[in-house]
Write an enzyme that holds these catalytic residues in place. Structure first.
Site, PDB file in Angstrom:
ATOM      1  NE  ARG A   1      23.024  24.767 -30.854  1.00  0.00           N
ATOM      2  CZ  ARG A   1      23.109  26.034 -31.300  1.00  0.00           C
ATOM      3  NH1 ARG A   1      22.309  26.962 -30.820  1.00  0.00           N
ATOM      4  NH2 ARG A   1      24.032  26.367 -32.189  1.00  0.00           N
TER       5      ARG A   1
ATOM      6  CG  ASP B   1      18.663  31.976 -34.628  1.00  0.00           C
ATOM      7  OD1 ASP B   1      18.505  32.026 -35.854  1.00  0.00           O
ATOM      8  OD2 ASP B   1      19.410  31.152 -34.083  1.00  0.00           O
TER       9      ASP B   1
ATOM     10  CD  GLU C   1      17.286  29.767 -30.956  1.00  0.00           C
ATOM     11  OE1 GLU C   1      18.383  30.295 -31.198  1.00  0.00           O
ATOM     12  OE2 GLU C   1      17.121  28.532 -30.963  1.00  0.00           O
TER      13      GLU C   1
END
Length: 261
Positions: A73, A178, A152
């Site tokens: 990520r 999120d 998100e």
């Protein structure tokens, strides 16, 4: 000699659900331990963990011998970082905070060589290209690269059809934490409105012909998201396992010895 096969890409082409874990301790030994457990995939987290390019490289090297596929990520959707992470050998990138199809298209272009994209040419110097030994890397690398974008936010959910169908996007991963915060429900990832939004998003991605993923630490939620069509689900974190295991062990002790003053 072609680019190495990306086991995560090929696993996504099967019908089974892939279960993964999150490696956030930013340490090769921890990453290796996670890779040995039996998960299908694992995230090496550069967004919320104290990782940099070299620490991610060390973890990629630590897990390379195992069947657990590494998913790296990025900290942000930055084309330069994408190029660097690909060059150190990451083949699957998870990119956070993708709100629009334009965001998705920009990072997708950064990950593919011309004419499809605009990834810089440097494989002869890079681990990804075997330091020049993988002679067919430039011709074969794109076929093994996987881009997973994270939806998100409410804006991303509103544009989910366009994001999912963007050229170069191989899958969409939903971030309930999120998303919940953006919906005014911070910390409430199990709230019915958040769960319903994620389920709608998963179904939209599946309808677009792409695999959908999600983080779901609650087994019940993981089951719901799998029923909605999620194909890759993160169900654990190294931090959570360590904290949970230590707390459980401490709870087994009726009268812990007092710490000397």
């Amino acid at each position: 000699m072609p680019a190495p096969a990306n086991s995560f890409r090929h696993a996504l082409a099967t019908d089974r659900c892939l279960y993964g874990t999150w490696a956030a301790l930013a340490d090769p030994l921890s990453a290796e331990l996670c890779a040995r457990i039996g998960f299908d995939w694992m995230v090496l987290d550069g967004e919320h963990a104290p990782n940099d390019l070299r620490s991610i490289l060390a973890q990629l090297q630590a897990v390379a011998a195992f069947a657990c596929a590494p998913v790296v990520r990025l900290p942000v959707a930055d084309p330069v970082l994408a190029k660097q992470y690909l060059d150190i050998g990451a083949q699957t990138l998870l990119v956070p905070m993708i709100d629009t199809a334009q965001d998705a298209a920009a990072i997708a272009a950064a990950m593919r060589y011309p004419p499809r994209g605009r990834r810089g040419i440097g494989s002869a110097l890079a681990r990804a290209g075997g330091f020049g030994i993988t002679t067919d890397y430039l011709a074969t690398a794109d076929a093994e690269i996987v881009l997973i974008v994270q939806a998100e936010s409410r804006r991303a959910m509103a544009d989910i059809d366009a994001i999912a169908t963007t050229d170069g996007v191989d899958g969409v991963f939903f971030g309930p934490s999120d998303l919940a915060a953006d919906m005014g429900l911070i910390g409430q990832t199990g709230h019915p409105d958040v769960v319903a939004a994620v389920e709608r998003g998963i179904r939209a991605v599946v309808a677009a012909g792409k695999p959908a993923g999600v983080l779901a630490m609650d087994p019940e939620l993981a089951g719901r998201y799998r029923a909605a069509g999620a194909r890759f689900i993160a169900v654990a974190t190294d931090v959570g396992a360590l904290v949970g295991g230590l707390k459980a062990r401490l709870a087994q002790i009726d009268s812990p010895a007092e710490v000397p003053q």
